[in-house]
Design an enzyme around this catalytic site. Structure first.
Site, PDB file in Angstrom:
ATOM      1  N   PRO A   9       1.737 -10.853   4.931  1.00 47.86           N
ATOM      2  CG  PRO A   9      -0.338 -10.830   5.967  1.00 47.86           C
ATOM      3  CD  PRO A   9       0.946 -10.079   5.894  1.00 47.86           C
ATOM      4  CG  ASN A  10      -1.578 -14.875   2.472  1.00 46.98           C
ATOM      5  OD1 ASN A  10      -1.342 -16.040   2.774  1.00 46.98           O
ATOM      6  ND2 ASN A  10      -2.474 -14.153   3.111  1.00 46.98           N
ATOM      7  NE  ARG A  17      -2.332 -13.675  -2.193  1.00 44.50           N
ATOM      8  CZ  ARG A  17      -2.361 -12.519  -1.527  1.00 44.50           C
ATOM      9  NH1 ARG A  17      -1.290 -11.770  -1.429  1.00 44.50           N
ATOM     10  NH2 ARG A  17      -3.460 -12.150  -0.938  1.00 44.50           N
ATOM     11  CE1 TYR A  22      -2.619  -8.904  -4.564  1.00 47.13           C
ATOM     12  CE2 TYR A  22      -3.549 -11.114  -4.557  1.00 47.13           C
ATOM     13  CZ  TYR A  22      -3.518  -9.826  -4.067  1.00 47.13           C
ATOM     14  OH  TYR A  22      -4.389  -9.450  -3.075  1.00 47.13           O
ATOM     15  CG  ASN A  71       1.970  -5.235  -0.104  1.00 43.85           C
ATOM     16  OD1 ASN A  71       0.986  -5.220   0.627  1.00 43.85           O
ATOM     17  ND2 ASN A  71       1.931  -5.658  -1.360  1.00 43.85           N
ATOM     18  CB  ALA A  74      -4.878  -9.381   4.806  1.00 41.77           C
ATOM     19  CD  GLU A  95      -1.030   1.910   2.668  1.00 44.73           C
ATOM     20  OE1 GLU A  95      -1.178   3.131   2.899  1.00 44.73           O
ATOM     21  OE2 GLU A  95      -1.955   1.074   2.766  1.00 44.73           O
ATOM     22  CG  HIS A  97      -1.831  -1.857  -0.994  1.00 42.33           C
ATOM     23  ND1 HIS A  97      -1.768  -2.905  -0.108  1.00 42.33           N
ATOM     24  CD2 HIS A  97      -1.977  -0.733  -0.262  1.00 42.33           C
ATOM     25  CE1 HIS A  97      -1.903  -2.436   1.122  1.00 42.33           C
ATOM     26  NE2 HIS A  97      -2.021  -1.115   1.055  1.00 42.33           N
ATOM     27  NE  ARG A 104      -8.502  -7.192  -4.710  1.00 39.36           N
ATOM     28  CZ  ARG A 104      -7.585  -7.944  -4.100  1.00 39.36           C
ATOM     29  NH1 ARG A 104      -6.370  -7.434  -3.823  1.00 39.36           N
ATOM     30  NH2 ARG A 104      -7.860  -9.191  -3.768  1.00 39.36           N
TER      31      ARG A 104
HETATM   32  C1  DQA Z   1      -2.383  -6.317  -1.216  1.00 39.93           C
HETATM   33  C2  DQA Z   1      -3.864  -5.962  -1.074  1.00 39.93           C
HETATM   34  C3  DQA Z   1      -4.441  -6.539   0.195  1.00 39.93           C
HETATM   35  O1  DQA Z   1      -5.826  -6.209   0.291  1.00 39.93           O
HETATM   36  C4  DQA Z   1      -4.318  -8.050   0.188  1.00 39.93           C
HETATM   37  O2  DQA Z   1      -4.793  -8.582   1.403  1.00 39.93           O
HETATM   38  C5  DQA Z   1      -2.931  -8.502  -0.092  1.00 39.93           C
HETATM   39  C6  DQA Z   1      -2.165  -7.819  -1.118  1.00 39.93           C
HETATM   40  C7  DQA Z   1      -1.798  -5.835  -2.551  1.00 39.93           C
HETATM   41  O3  DQA Z   1      -0.586  -5.758  -2.645  1.00 39.93           O
HETATM   42  O4  DQA Z   1      -2.549  -5.577  -3.492  1.00 39.93           O
HETATM   43  O5  DQA Z   1      -2.466  -9.498   0.453  1.00 39.93           O
HETATM   44  O6  DQA Z   1      -1.668  -5.675  -0.172  1.00 39.93           O
END
Ligand code: DQA
Length: 143
Positions: A9-10, A17, A22, A71, A74, A95, A97, A104
């Site tokens: 998501p996102n 964003r 990011y 990835n 959240a 995984e 990020h 954070r």
């Molecule tokens: C994320 C870190 C997550 O905590 C966050 O909700 C994201 C992006 C990252 O790539 O740093 O959406 O996965």
């Protein structure tokens, strides 16, 4: 070698964003660079904002390809269902990020999926994805 990158998501809003966290680049642009770097790898990309769609994709590819870079956004911090899906398949999952989640908010320090993944790459910006694909090269060389 056949590798799928799954973004949760996102992450469709990368480049738009929270740029201070990011970065400025869209994932589509970065993905073109990745394909150039790994011209010997069959790389594909899937993004969804929906937990169920991510689980369906893990089931769909999870018995046939060589690796998954995930990835989960959240959902990393909330989804036992995605962790169960990773545990159910036999393709290794790395995984990823973009941000260093450990620097954070504490809610981002726990990952439901780390324990069922081959490994985790955290905090190298978009290069986290490059390092993850590279890790499959290493796995491949060892086997
Ligand atoms: C994320 C870190 C997550 O905590 C966050 O909700 C994201 C992006 C990252 O790539 O740093 O959406 O996965």
């Amino acid at each position: 070698m056949n590798i799928l990158i799954i973004n949760g998501p996102n992450l469709n809003l990368l480049g738009v964003r929270e740029k201070s966290i990011y970065g400025n680049q869209s994932f589509d642009d970065y993905f073109k660079c990745l394909k150039d770097i790994f011209s010997d790898v069959s790389l594909s990309y899937f993004q969804s904002n929906s937990e169920g769609a991510i689980i369906d994709k893990l089931h769909e590819v999870g018995f046939s390809i060589d690796g998954i870079v995930l990835n989960a956004g959240a959902y990393t911090h909330t989804s036992l269902a995605i962790a169960d899906a990773i545990a159910a398949i036999n393709v290794p999952v790395v995984e990823v990020h973009i941000s260093n989640v450990f620097k954070r908010e504490t809610i981002r320090h726990h990952s439901f999926i780390s324990s069922v993944c081959k490994g985790s790459i955290v905090g190298f910006g978009l290069d986290s994805y490059r390092l993850a694909v590279q890790s499959f090269h290493l796995l491949n060389e060892k086997s």
